[in-house]
Design a protein around this motif. Structure first.
Motif, short mmCIF file in Angstrom:
data_model
loop_
_atom_site.label_atom_id
_atom_site.label_comp_id
_atom_site.label_asym_id
_atom_site.label_seq_id
_atom_site.Cartn_x
_atom_site.Cartn_y
_atom_site.Cartn_z
N VAL A 25 -6.04 20.22 3.86
CA VAL A 25 -6.45 19.65 2.84
C VAL A 25 -7.94 19.29 2.18
N PHE A 29 -9.55 20.20 -1.72
CA PHE A 29 -10.16 19.23 -2.56
C PHE A 29 -11.50 19.86 -2.48
N ASN A 40 -7.21 18.02 -14.16
CA ASN A 40 -5.90 16.90 -14.30
C ASN A 40 -6.01 16.81 -16.08
N GLY A 75 -9.25 8.04 -3.57
CA GLY A 75 -9.54 7.58 -5.05
C GLY A 75 -10.74 8.87 -5.74
N GLY A 76 -11.12 9.71 -5.35
CA GLY A 76 -11.50 10.99 -5.48
C GLY A 76 -13.16 10.25 -6.39
N ASP A 79 -11.17 7.42 -10.94
CA ASP A 79 -11.17 7.66 -12.63
C ASP A 79 -10.40 5.83 -12.21
N ASP A 98 -12.60 7.46 0.10
CA ASP A 98 -12.31 8.95 -0.17
C ASP A 98 -12.56 9.94 0.80
N ASN A 100 -13.30 13.28 1.15
CA ASN A 100 -14.28 14.37 0.57
C ASN A 100 -15.55 13.99 0.19
N GLY A 125 -14.14 7.88 4.00
CA GLY A 125 -13.11 7.01 4.60
C GLY A 125 -11.33 7.52 4.65
N ASN A 126 -11.13 7.47 6.14
CA ASN A 126 -9.64 8.14 5.76
C ASN A 126 -8.82 7.36 6.05
N ALA A 143 -3.90 7.50 -5.78
CA ALA A 143 -3.40 7.53 -7.50
C ALA A 143 -3.31 8.92 -6.69
N PHE A 144 -1.88 10.06 -6.45
CA PHE A 144 -1.76 11.14 -6.13
C PHE A 144 -3.17 11.42 -4.74
N ASN A 148 -1.21 13.97 -0.03
CA ASN A 148 -2.09 14.46 1.52
C ASN A 148 -2.40 14.05 2.44
N VAL A 149 -1.92 12.67 2.34
CA VAL A 149 -2.32 12.63 4.34
C VAL A 149 -1.31 12.43 5.03
C1 LIG Z 1 -5.30 14.86 -6.75
S1 LIG Z 1 -6.70 13.67 -6.15
C2 LIG Z 1 -6.19 12.74 -6.68
C3 LIG Z 1 -7.98 11.55 -7.25
C4 LIG Z 1 -7.70 10.66 -7.70
N1 LIG Z 1 -6.99 9.60 -7.30
C5 LIG Z 1 -7.22 10.16 -8.98
O1 LIG Z 1 -6.22 10.40 -9.02
O2 LIG Z 1 -7.77 11.65 -9.91
C6 LIG Z 1 -6.51 12.73 -4.24
C7 LIG Z 1 -7.07 12.88 -3.24
O3 LIG Z 1 -7.08 12.17 -2.32
C8 LIG Z 1 -7.87 12.30 -0.64
N2 LIG Z 1 -7.43 12.59 0.59
C9 LIG Z 1 -6.94 13.48 1.05
N3 LIG Z 1 -6.61 12.74 2.36
C10 LIG Z 1 -7.47 11.77 2.48
C11 LIG Z 1 -7.28 11.00 3.37
N4 LIG Z 1 -6.77 11.50 5.09
N5 LIG Z 1 -7.67 9.78 3.10
C12 LIG Z 1 -8.69 9.62 2.56
N6 LIG Z 1 -8.45 10.37 0.71
C13 LIG Z 1 -7.76 12.19 1.17
C14 LIG Z 1 -8.78 14.64 -1.80
O4 LIG Z 1 -9.86 13.82 -1.20
C15 LIG Z 1 -8.44 14.10 -3.27
O5 LIG Z 1 -9.98 13.11 -3.30
#
Ligand SMILES: C[S@@+](CC[C@H](N)C(=O)[O-])C[C@H]1O[C@@H](n2cnc3c(N)ncnc32)[C@H](O)[C@@H]1O
Length: 254
Positions: A25, A29, A40, A75-76, A79, A98, A100, A125-126, A143-144, A148-149
């Motif tokens: 994942v 990203f 997006n 939160g990437g 947004d 986030d 990443n 953070g995770n 959000a979205f 991925n988790v």
């Molecule tokens: C599709 S993006 C969504 C970003 C933002 N929330 C938005 O709606 O535009 C998914 C995000 O989930 C993050 N992500 C994936 N696994 C994660 C985890 N275990 N903990 C925190 N963030 C994570 C990714 O790094 C990425 O930034």
């Protein structure tokens, strides 16, 4: 309860060891971070803006100076946090968490451009082990991100832990289209147009194929609501938007 090491997870339609999913994942990203916001808009035809507004309406930050602290997980590029700050009053603050660093770097730049660097902080953070104390936030959004988790049930338990009693968990995620006609169109769009756009704009069809496949593997709305209940949340509900393309799930820590 957490799945033991060695248990399986899905990376798109592929079965992978659960401990490998996060690495895969993260690569996705890393690859899409720079073009993430443009993609997006292109992929959703701008609809993601309306979906995010629906989430912010549900957050309902106070318009007054009353302190209100939002935690936006996964939160990437910021947004949701920016939108909540715009909607709220003087006392509204947001933490974007986030996993990443590349997505966070783009987010920090955007916060400075928008003049929100005092109101929004960015923390690596995770979602499965949040670096925040118990009962420290007034709302939690994701959000979205949750699909991925690797261990959704662990992320939900963490959401419950960091929320103050009386506050709300809100999740915006792709869901299940159940409108005849729209489902076939949506399938064609997802499996053909989205990877082609990914190739043309971000030079990465595979990353976008993963994103589409992970949407299909995500639990149906009632099953996800059940997972939220199992984490301890009460008054769990969900609202389907745009024929079920996305859903907003809500639960209260009482
Ligand atoms: C599709 S993006 C969504 C970003 C933002 N929330 C938005 O709606 O535009 C998914 C995000 O989930 C993050 N992500 C994936 N696994 C994660 C985890 N275990 N903990 C925190 N963030 C994570 C990714 O790094 C990425 O930034």
């Amino acid at each position: 309860m957490a799945k033991p090491v060695g248990a399986g997870a899905h990376f798109g339609f592929r079965e992978v060891p659960i401990e490998e999913k996060q690495t895969l994942v993260d690569e996705v990203f890393d690859s899409v971070a720079r073009r993430y916001d443009l993609m997006n808009d292109l992929m959703s035809g701008g609809l993601h803006r309306a979906w995010k507004e629906a989430l912010v309406t549900a957050v309902n930050p106070p318009l007054s100076e009353r302190p209100f602290l939002l935690l936006d997980v996964a939160g990437g590029t910021g947004d949701i946090a920016f939108r909540v700050i715009e909607a709220g009053g003087e006392g509204t603050r947001a933490t974007v968490c986030d996993i990443n660093p590349e997505m966070l770097r783009v987010g920090r730049e955007r916060a400075v451009e928008r003049g929100y660097d005092a109101e929004v902080s960015f923390v690596e953070g995770n979602a499965e082990s949040l670096p925040f104390p118990d009962k420290s936030y007034d709302a939690y959004t994701i959000a979205f991100g949750i699909r991925n988790v690797p261990r959704i049930e662990v992320a939900l338990a963490e959401a419950f832990r960091v929320l103050r009693p009386g506050s709300r968990f809100l999740c915006l995620e792709f869901s299940t289209v159940d409108v005849p006609g729209l489902d076939a169109l949506y399938d064609f769009y997802s499996f053909n147009v989205v990877p082609a756009l990914g190739r043309a704009v971000a030079n990465d069809a595979e990353a976008y194929r993963y994103l589409v496949e992970s949407i299909r593997r995500f639990p149906k709305p009632h099953a996800f609501a059940e997972q939220i209940r199992a984490a301890g949340f009460k008054r769990v509900s969900f609202q389907m938007l745009t024929g079920g393309i996305v859903a907003v799930h809500s639960g209260w820590r009482l």
